[in-house]
Scaffold this active site. Structure first.
Site, PDB file in Angstrom:
ATOM      1  N   HIS A  59       4.193   6.662   5.657  1.00  0.00           N
ATOM      2  CA  HIS A  59       2.803   7.224   6.155  1.00  0.00           C
ATOM      3  C   HIS A  59       2.116   6.691   7.127  1.00  0.00           C
ATOM      4  CE1 HIS A  59       0.481   5.218   2.960  1.00  0.00           C
ATOM      5  NE2 HIS A  59      -0.594   5.457   3.597  1.00  0.00           N
ATOM      6  N   ASP A  64     -25.452  12.971 -26.407  1.00  0.00           N
ATOM      7  CA  ASP A  64     -25.507  13.712 -27.792  1.00  0.00           C
ATOM      8  C   ASP A  64     -24.777  14.913 -27.837  1.00  0.00           C
ATOM      9  OD1 ASP A  64     -26.604  11.511 -28.844  1.00  0.00           O
ATOM     10  OD2 ASP A  64     -28.624  12.426 -29.009  1.00  0.00           O
ATOM     11  N   ASP A  94      -3.101   8.425  -0.915  1.00  0.00           N
ATOM     12  CA  ASP A  94      -3.201   7.351   0.075  1.00  0.00           C
ATOM     13  C   ASP A  94      -4.758   6.919  -0.461  1.00  0.00           C
ATOM     14  OD1 ASP A  94      -3.452   5.759   2.333  1.00  0.00           O
ATOM     15  OD2 ASP A  94      -3.891   7.569   3.354  1.00  0.00           O
ATOM     16  N   HIS A 114       0.788  -1.240   0.087  1.00  0.00           N
ATOM     17  CA  HIS A 114       0.055  -0.028   0.084  1.00  0.00           C
ATOM     18  C   HIS A 114       0.901   1.228   0.155  1.00  0.00           C
ATOM     19  CE1 HIS A 114      -2.809   2.967   1.085  1.00  0.00           C
ATOM     20  NE2 HIS A 114      -2.250   3.290   2.298  1.00  0.00           N
ATOM     21  N   GLU A 137       0.808   5.354  12.676  1.00  0.00           N
ATOM     22  CA  GLU A 137      -0.504   4.927  13.295  1.00  0.00           C
ATOM     23  C   GLU A 137      -0.453   3.447  13.395  1.00  0.00           C
ATOM     24  OE1 GLU A 137      -3.801   6.535  13.542  1.00  0.00           O
ATOM     25  OE2 GLU A 137      -2.163   7.544  14.354  1.00  0.00           O
ATOM     26  N   ASP A 138       0.028   2.555  12.685  1.00  0.00           N
ATOM     27  CA  ASP A 138      -0.153   1.332  12.773  1.00  0.00           C
ATOM     28  C   ASP A 138       1.137   0.301  13.456  1.00  0.00           C
ATOM     29  OD1 ASP A 138      -2.224   1.889  11.288  1.00  0.00           O
ATOM     30  OD2 ASP A 138      -1.708   1.316   9.441  1.00  0.00           O
TER      31      ASP A 138
HETATM   32 MN    MN Z   1      -2.540   4.669   4.039  1.00  0.00          MN
END
Ligand code: MN
Length: 709
Positions: free
Chosen positions: A72, A259, A139, A48, A76-77
């Site tokens: 990025h 058209d 993203d 990703h 967060e993860d």
């Molecule tokens: Mn992401």
């Protein structure tokens, strides 16, 4: 270098080899951080960020933005911190990743009433560094492209958010291709059936009309060659979602929308060729009256430029034409990203960002003025940063403040000295009181004066801790000396009314009186008197008691000194009453109030009549120091004949007389006369009289009065 290979080196040829190597490093870092994580589709998670980076490389984004794209999702993860990113890849990259993580945490609320304010907040968040939003959009694009893998409920939520928030932002930033794709994908996921039906109809319509379209295109090309205009002519794809929107908005059937043939003419030379091409093509087919639009002379808010016209084609079908230069075309396709894609070698990033800031600002202004912003905003339901307001300084710097913050908060946010010396503020070029609450997008200018000082009244309306603590600190320490000096004058007067002078008190008596009053130093006692914490008469009697007890000198009776002289610069120790707003030249009296210090009124103030009669002890004589250089507030009521522009005339007359305007209040009366109340700054009565004389010269002014409550 498996990582660099995974990055598909061909995409990064516009970067320096050293930067490509750094990208490889960021890739490995991200891959290690996301190790073991997979996407809903089952692919390793790293696929990703990699795809997002490739989208951004397509826009020729700089290496910092690309590294941030690779990283990025790590904050967060995974357990990676901002400091780690900063140490390994530098602070700018860490700031970008941090900005993205913050954007991620915002839950967009879909509310029925869209607010222009909310959209503005998003713009302002971007205005700090537009790269953050470009990475965010890439993203989102990749997530939309791979949305099929997630649950139907999440698919709808993400698709709706994309349609309502991200697609309009892409549009506003002029990223047209991205905008089209986001809308198209959102539509496909929100209304899969409608999308399928329309897609099929579009395919067959394209087949049926291919011949007519080809002939029309040839005719246009031939006409341009005749006119010696070098240009490329392309047929325009009709997007499924834009067809659908047109059907809904204009109540047309599918074939009525389809058209209409769309062509784009991209001229090789400059702007004059656009108008020449327009003239030539208006000669080929008849133009439809009222359909011509000149977006070259008046560009759209997002920078889009083109000539638009509609002609009656060979079979009576409308032909829509867009005519533009190559540069206009690049901006039409890529908007703000074209700054990176086509930047000159010499242009530095900061330069580009400055331009983008200006551009975003001008966009905000246009948004404020244009009528169709409401239409656009109908679809925006953002509630970013609900607790913050963003304002501009005159130099275009953006500051964020808590909601409810005032001009004073802003002044302290800029610099403590600015806060301590602020006297007035201009919001969007209009003078406003310092207590005015700031709103998103306000451009705020703080007006300072060398002699100015914070007022204790500010504590009632400031919101930020910084402003509050600075005001407190100032009032406590910086004014201490002034308070003590005033305290000494008040004490001297109280002593003399008892027949003694301060000079007659020796150190020993002083020390005992200081101890007795619970203070540590003589200075502290005097300051307490100046600040109204102690009454001068009480302290005077205390000093005399000890003097009597020590029985030294003979009795030289001191004459009472006439009055206490004030300069008006004593700050908290001396307050000028707001009911009568005395100015030098006015006869004045002072009232010593515990907890308030010395409050100075005009001798003829109506508010004090009763107190002067009932509590004569608390009143003392005061006089103006002739050397005072402060400006004082006075209120003047001006009644004028109700005419356009009369306020401007009055205001400029006041300014010409050398006075500042602190505030203006107008009654809403729409009759023959309007009454305006100005609070102005004057040095003294003579100055005030000068202002009055100037105003009297204006033919529109029918009545003038100095106002007191
Ligand atoms: Mn992401």
């Amino acid at each position: 270098m498996a990582a660099v290979t995974a990055l598909n080196e061909g995409l990064f040829t516009y970067l320096k080899p050293a930067d490509v190597a750094k990208l490889g490093e960021a890739y490995r870092f991200s891959e290690a951080a996301h190790a073991g994580q997979t996407r809903q589709s089952g692919e390793p998670y790293i696929s990703h960020p990699l795809a997002v980076t490739e989208i951004l490389a397509g826009w020729h984004m700089d290496s910092q933005a690309l590294m941030a794209a690779l990283l990025h999702d790590v904050m967060e993860d995974t357990s990676v911190t901002k400091d780690e990113i900063s140490d390994t890849f530098g602070k700018p990259v860490a700031e970008l990743v941090d900005g993205l993580s913050k954007l991620d945490r915002i839950e967009f609320q879909s509310a029925e009433d869209a607010q222009a304010e909310n959209f503005r907040k998003m713009l302002l968040a971007m205005a700090r560094d537009v790269r953050v939003i470009l990475i965010k959009l890439a993203d989102r694009l990749h997530n939309m492209r791979t949305l099929g893998a997630v649950s139907p409920a999440k698919r709808r939520r993400v698709a709706r958010e994309t349609r309502e928030i991200y697609a309009p932002i892409a549009n506003r930033l002029g990223l047209n291709n991205l905008y089209q794709e986001l809308e198209e994908l959102a539509f496909a996921h929100l209304y899969p059936l409608r999308h399928r039906v329309l897609a099929k109809a579009t395919r067959s319509a394209r087949g049926n009309r291919r011949e007519v379209i080809g002939k029309t295109q040839e005719a246009i090309k031939a006409k341009l060659v005749d006119a010696s205009i070098e240009a490329a002519v392309n047929g325009r794809e009709k997007h499924i979602y834009s067809t659908y929107k047109k059907m809904l908005e204009k109540h047309l059937t599918f074939s009525e929308v389809h058209d209409i043939y769309g062509f784009r003419v991209i001229v090789k030379d400059g702007i004059p060729s656009c108008y020449l091409a327009l003239g030539a093509l208006h000669g080929l087919y008849k133009p439809v009256p009222g359909k011509f639009k000149d977006y070259i002379a008046i560009p759209k808010a997002n920078g889009y430029q083109s000539l638009h016209t509609t002609l009656i084609g060979p079979f009576g079908t409308p032909v829509e034409l867009q005519i533009r230069t190559e540069q206009m075309h690049r901006i039409a396709e890529a908007g703000v990203a074209s700054h990176w894609m086509y930047k000159d070698e010499a242009a530095t990033l900061s330069d580009l960002q400055k331009k983008t800031h200006q551009w975003l600002q001008s966009l905000l202004e246009i948004q404020n003025q244009s009528g169709d912003s409401a239409e656009f905003l109908e679809h925006i339901k953002v509630d970013l940063f609900p607790d913050e307001v963003y304002v501009f300084t005159p130099k275009g710097r953006i500051l964020s403040l808590p909601r409810g913050a005032t001009a004073v908060d802003l002044a302290y946010a800029v610099h403590t000295d600015i806060g301590n010396r602020c006297v007035a503020a201009k919001v969007n070029s209009e003078l406003v009181p310092l207590r005015t609450e700031l709103r998103n997008g306000d451009r705020v200018e703080i007006i300072t004066a060398g002699h100015a000082k914070p007022s204790p009244g500010w504590l009632q309306f400031v919101r930020t801790g910084k402003a509050r603590s600075n005001i407190r600190h100032f009032l406590k320490t910086m004014q201490y000396d002034e308070s003590a000096a005033l305290g000494e004058r008040l004490l001297e007067q109280a002593m003399r009314s008892l027949g003694v002078t301060l000079a007659q008190i020796d150190d020993q008596n002083w020390d005992r009186a200081v101890r007795d009053s619970g203070a540590r130093t003589r200075q502290e006692v005097l300051a307490d008197i100046g600040l109204g914490k102690q009454l001068p008469a009480v302290m005077a009697r205390r000093l005399l008691r000890f003097r009597e007890a020590s029985k030294d000198e003979g009795k030289a009776i001191a004459k009472p000194i006439g009055s206490v002289v004030i300069r008006g610069t004593e700050g908290m120790a001396v307050q000028l009453a707001s009911c009568c707003r005395p100015i030098p030249g006015d006869e004045i009296v002072g009232s010593i109030k515990k907890g308030q210090g010395l409050v100075v009124h005009a001798a003829d103030c109506h508010q004090i009549e009763r107190s002067r009669k009932n509590e004569p002890d608390t009143w003392i004589e005061v006089d103006w120091d002739p050397a005072t250089s402060k400006l004082f507030q006075a209120a003047i009521q001006v009644t004028v004949t109700n005419q356009r522009g009369v306020l401007a005339k009055v205001a400029s007359e006041i300014a010409d007389a050398g006075s500042n305007i602190d505030s203006i209040t107008m009654d809403e009366d729409r009759s023959l006369y309007t009454t305006m109340l100005f609070v102005i700054e004057v040095a003294n009565r003579q100055h005030f009289a000068r202002v009055v004389r100037s105003l009297r010269r204006l033919p529109d002014v029918v009545k003038l009065a100095r106002m007191r409550e």
